[in-house]
Design a protein around this motif. Structure first.
Motif, PDB file in Angstrom:
ATOM      1  N   PRO A   8      40.669  39.492  26.492  1.00  0.00           N
ATOM      2  CA  PRO A   8      39.893  40.092  27.414  1.00  0.00           C
ATOM      3  C   PRO A   8      40.272  41.687  27.347  1.00  0.00           C
ATOM      4  O   PRO A   8      39.360  42.429  27.515  1.00  0.00           O
ATOM      5  N   GLY A   9      41.505  41.937  27.349  1.00  0.00           N
ATOM      6  CA  GLY A   9      41.820  43.204  27.281  1.00  0.00           C
ATOM      7  C   GLY A   9      41.630  44.053  28.550  1.00  0.00           C
ATOM      8  O   GLY A   9      41.079  43.375  29.885  1.00  0.00           O
ATOM      9  N   GLY A  10      41.627  45.510  28.721  1.00  0.00           N
ATOM     10  CA  GLY A  10      41.187  46.117  29.823  1.00  0.00           C
ATOM     11  C   GLY A  10      39.839  46.110  30.288  1.00  0.00           C
ATOM     12  O   GLY A  10      39.517  46.096  31.455  1.00  0.00           O
ATOM     13  N   THR A  11      39.038  45.746  29.461  1.00  0.00           N
ATOM     14  CA  THR A  11      37.470  45.395  29.630  1.00  0.00           C
ATOM     15  C   THR A  11      37.317  44.111  30.272  1.00  0.00           C
ATOM     16  O   THR A  11      36.618  44.024  31.282  1.00  0.00           O
ATOM     17  N   GLY A  12      38.097  43.243  30.340  1.00  0.00           N
ATOM     18  CA  GLY A  12      38.064  42.002  30.842  1.00  0.00           C
ATOM     19  C   GLY A  12      38.538  42.262  32.338  1.00  0.00           C
ATOM     20  O   GLY A  12      37.968  41.722  33.300  1.00  0.00           O
ATOM     21  N   ARG A  13      39.636  42.901  32.533  1.00  0.00           N
ATOM     22  CA  ARG A  13      40.002  43.120  33.906  1.00  0.00           C
ATOM     23  C   ARG A  13      39.038  44.150  34.625  1.00  0.00           C
ATOM     24  O   ARG A  13      38.644  43.769  35.635  1.00  0.00           O
ATOM     25  N   TYR A  14      38.407  44.989  33.789  1.00  0.00           N
ATOM     26  CA  TYR A  14      37.365  45.828  34.572  1.00  0.00           C
ATOM     27  C   TYR A  14      36.633  44.907  35.206  1.00  0.00           C
ATOM     28  O   TYR A  14      35.661  45.014  36.146  1.00  0.00           O
ATOM     29  N   THR A  15      35.742  44.052  34.001  1.00  0.00           N
ATOM     30  CA  THR A  15      34.755  43.063  34.522  1.00  0.00           C
ATOM     31  C   THR A  15      35.127  42.136  35.730  1.00  0.00           C
ATOM     32  O   THR A  15      34.304  42.130  36.604  1.00  0.00           O
ATOM     33  N   ARG A  16      36.162  41.547  35.890  1.00  0.00           N
ATOM     34  CA  ARG A  16      36.587  40.883  36.711  1.00  0.00           C
ATOM     35  C   ARG A  16      36.723  41.269  38.164  1.00  0.00           C
ATOM     36  O   ARG A  16      36.144  41.157  39.204  1.00  0.00           O
ATOM     37  N   GLU A  17      37.718  42.837  38.211  1.00  0.00           N
ATOM     38  CA  GLU A  17      37.750  43.294  39.240  1.00  0.00           C
ATOM     39  C   GLU A  17      36.415  44.021  39.961  1.00  0.00           C
ATOM     40  O   GLU A  17      36.120  43.991  41.137  1.00  0.00           O
ATOM     41  N   LEU A  18      35.747  44.606  38.976  1.00  0.00           N
ATOM     42  CA  LEU A  18      34.320  45.251  39.538  1.00  0.00           C
ATOM     43  C   LEU A  18      33.578  44.240  40.207  1.00  0.00           C
ATOM     44  O   LEU A  18      32.949  44.378  41.185  1.00  0.00           O
ATOM     45  N   LEU A  19      33.457  43.008  39.317  1.00  0.00           N
ATOM     46  CA  LEU A  19      32.525  41.898  39.930  1.00  0.00           C
ATOM     47  C   LEU A  19      32.780  41.549  41.160  1.00  0.00           C
ATOM     48  O   LEU A  19      32.162  41.232  42.125  1.00  0.00           O
ATOM     49  N   THR A  20      34.253  41.242  41.221  1.00  0.00           N
ATOM     50  CA  THR A  20      34.865  40.772  42.639  1.00  0.00           C
ATOM     51  C   THR A  20      34.389  41.493  43.717  1.00  0.00           C
ATOM     52  O   THR A  20      33.865  41.420  44.879  1.00  0.00           O
ATOM     53  N   ALA A  21      34.683  42.944  43.458  1.00  0.00           N
ATOM     54  CA  ALA A  21      34.505  44.152  44.550  1.00  0.00           C
ATOM     55  C   ALA A  21      32.866  44.156  44.827  1.00  0.00           C
ATOM     56  O   ALA A  21      32.543  44.303  46.094  1.00  0.00           O
ATOM     57  N   MET A  22      32.046  44.130  43.716  1.00  0.00           N
ATOM     58  CA  MET A  22      30.532  44.140  43.914  1.00  0.00           C
ATOM     59  C   MET A  22      29.994  42.845  44.769  1.00  0.00           C
ATOM     60  O   MET A  22      29.119  42.888  45.780  1.00  0.00           O
ATOM     61  N   ALA A  23      30.594  41.641  44.440  1.00  0.00           N
ATOM     62  CA  ALA A  23      30.019  40.469  45.255  1.00  0.00           C
ATOM     63  C   ALA A  23      30.434  40.712  46.847  1.00  0.00           C
ATOM     64  O   ALA A  23      29.989  40.182  47.569  1.00  0.00           O
ATOM     65  N   ALA A  24      31.817  41.107  47.186  1.00  0.00           N
ATOM     66  CA  ALA A  24      32.258  41.521  48.358  1.00  0.00           C
ATOM     67  C   ALA A  24      31.567  42.306  49.127  1.00  0.00           C
ATOM     68  O   ALA A  24      31.395  42.347  50.181  1.00  0.00           O
ATOM     69  N   SER A  25      30.702  43.160  48.432  1.00  0.00           N
ATOM     70  CA  SER A  25      30.125  44.304  49.235  1.00  0.00           C
ATOM     71  C   SER A  25      28.641  44.363  48.721  1.00  0.00           C
ATOM     72  O   SER A  25      27.823  45.483  49.106  1.00  0.00           O
ATOM     73  N   ALA A  26      27.902  43.229  48.338  1.00  0.00           N
ATOM     74  CA  ALA A  26      26.705  43.137  48.212  1.00  0.00           C
ATOM     75  C   ALA A  26      25.779  43.316  49.287  1.00  0.00           C
ATOM     76  O   ALA A  26      26.215  42.860  50.508  1.00  0.00           O
ATOM     77  N   PRO A  27      24.870  44.096  49.177  1.00  0.00           N
ATOM     78  CA  PRO A  27      23.780  44.474  50.168  1.00  0.00           C
ATOM     79  C   PRO A  27      23.289  43.085  50.830  1.00  0.00           C
ATOM     80  O   PRO A  27      23.309  42.056  50.099  1.00  0.00           O
ATOM     81  N   PRO A  28      22.997  43.158  52.125  1.00  0.00           N
ATOM     82  CA  PRO A  28      22.493  41.610  52.910  1.00  0.00           C
ATOM     83  C   PRO A  28      21.483  40.916  52.016  1.00  0.00           C
ATOM     84  O   PRO A  28      21.500  39.697  52.298  1.00  0.00           O
ATOM     85  N   ALA A  37      34.300  51.981  43.529  1.00  0.00           N
ATOM     86  CA  ALA A  37      33.405  51.927  41.982  1.00  0.00           C
ATOM     87  C   ALA A  37      32.213  50.777  42.438  1.00  0.00           C
ATOM     88  O   ALA A  37      31.236  51.149  41.807  1.00  0.00           O
ATOM     89  N   ALA A  38      32.689  49.781  43.037  1.00  0.00           N
ATOM     90  CA  ALA A  38      31.423  48.921  43.473  1.00  0.00           C
ATOM     91  C   ALA A  38      30.281  49.535  44.191  1.00  0.00           C
ATOM     92  O   ALA A  38      29.176  49.488  43.870  1.00  0.00           O
ATOM     93  N   ALA A  39      30.804  50.580  45.065  1.00  0.00           N
ATOM     94  CA  ALA A  39      29.864  51.198  46.165  1.00  0.00           C
ATOM     95  C   ALA A  39      29.083  51.918  45.117  1.00  0.00           C
ATOM     96  O   ALA A  39      27.763  52.135  45.353  1.00  0.00           O
TER      97      ALA A  39
END
Length: 376
Positions: free
Chosen positions: A16-36, A358-360
């Motif tokens: 997965p490399g760095g792009t795998g870390r990016y995918t997981r971290e960004l997606l986690t943050a976006m899910a946590a901050s999703a608009p209502p 980044a997620a915002a």
């Protein structure tokens, strides 16, 4: 409710490399901050085991009825197999064709290495990435890049109609959380860590410049420290042990840990004397940011993205120059006052880079282009 679909295929890659870390971290943050009024889902190609693509707070992953190879081939040919959702985020250039009415697409391009340094990749990789990046630039609503340096390269090598937005990476929470002394000691013993060492983090492949680092560590004026290398094996058959033998690095000075967990990486980073980032080319350089965030001094090459991320908090040396790299590492040890100032500057700079930010920024882009698509 509108749905954001994120392609999580990279989480299922052999490396997965760095792009795998990016995918997981960004997606986690976006899910946590999703608009209502939004939902978030992950989508992949068909695999026997989808569990590596499971992300907390994200629906799925849903599997499309094609293998990765089949999905890639269809999208290369412009077949409009939409992965679902109202707006799609592709964390790598593997992305569907242009969205139809009422939908939008944003693609992350991590670097332009296939154009600027094709010799550091496989021929097949160069060909595929060049074509995929050009397609994305011409079809997506927006391209996200991690640094201004990559934005400049994109405009030069793959210009297109897509809006270009610079959104930096962040540091994983697991690396920032305090580590108890007992855990530090236990992990260090378990991994066989030396008491002090030069650290390099990244996939073991030609682009990362680990051959130059090993040659640098064998120089007579280099720090008399072991070298610890963390990261999975990539392509190119980079044999670190053979390189150490060739350059005369004393037996026992090279410690290759391979892929480790974030919990172990938090310990390995904190115990390092200095982080070396000897890359020949990068789009961001996440290990540089992670080291600065936990107070580890950094020596990096003059790759524009690394210089940009470090922001003057690291020691910059000419890429590909083993003697310059050895001198830079030596300077960190020989001038503790300057090193302390750089460490403090690095900590301060790293605070500006978070996955939450980044997620915002990504949500701002997705909601903007979804709204535009909805009124067409």
């Amino acid at each position: 409710m509108p749905e954001l679909v994120v392609l999580t295929e990279q989480l299922l890659a052999p490396v997965p490399g760095g792009t795998g870390r990016y995918t997981r971290e960004l997606l986690t943050a976006m899910a946590a901050s999703a608009p209502p009024d939004w939902t978030v889902a992950g989508v992949t190609a068909t695999h026997k085991d989808l569990s590596p693509a499971v992300v907390s707070g994200v629906a799925g992953p849903r599997a499309l009825p094609l293998s990765r190879r089949g999905l890639t081939a269809l999208w290369e040919r412009g077949v409009h197999l939409w992965p679902g959702g109202d707006t799609v985020h592709a964390p790598t250039p593997l992305a569907p064709p242009a969205p139809r009415r009422g939908r939008s697409l944003i693609v992350t391009v991590h670097d332009l290495v296939p154009f600027t340094h094709p010799e550091t990749l496989t021929r097949r990789g160069v060909s595929w990435h060049q074509a995929a990046i050009r397609r994305a630039a011409g079809r997506a609503n927006a391209i996200v890049v991690p640094t201004d340096a990559v934005a400049e390269d994109l405009h030069r090598y793959a210009p297109g109609k897509a809006t270009v937005a610079v959104v930096g990476h962040g540091v994983a929470d697991a690396l920032l959380e305090p580590v108890e002394p007992a855990q530090l000691h236990a992990t260090a013993v378990g991994l066989g860590l030396p008491s002090a060492y030069v650290l390099a983090v990244g996939t073991v492949e030609p682009r990362k410049g680990l051959d130059v680092l090993i040659e640098a560590m064998a120089q007579p004026f280099a720090p008399d420290l072991p070298l610890v290398v963390v990261g999975p094996r990539g392509w190119g058959e980079v044999d670190l042990t053979a390189l150490a033998d060739r350059h005369g690095l004393a037996p026992g000075r090279l410690h290759v840990l391979g892929r480790i967990t974030d919990a172990d990486l938090a310990v390995v980073l904190r115990r390092a004397t200095v982080l070396a980032a000897p890359s020949r080319a990068e789009g961001f350089g996440l290990p540089v940011l992670e080291a600065m965030a936990v107070g580890v001094p950094v020596v990096h090459t003059d790759v524009p993205a690394l210089v940009e991320v470090a922001g003057g908090a690291g020691v910059s040396v000419r890429r590909g120059d083993a003697k310059a790299l050895a001198a830079g590492l030596r300077a960190v040890l020989d001038d503790p006052a300057s090193t302390a100032r750089r460490v403090e500057s690095g900590r301060s700079r790293a605070q500006a880079f978070t996955w939450g930010h980044a997620a915002a920024e990504l949500w701002r882009l997705h909601t903007r282009f979804f709204a535009m698509a909805s009124v067409r």
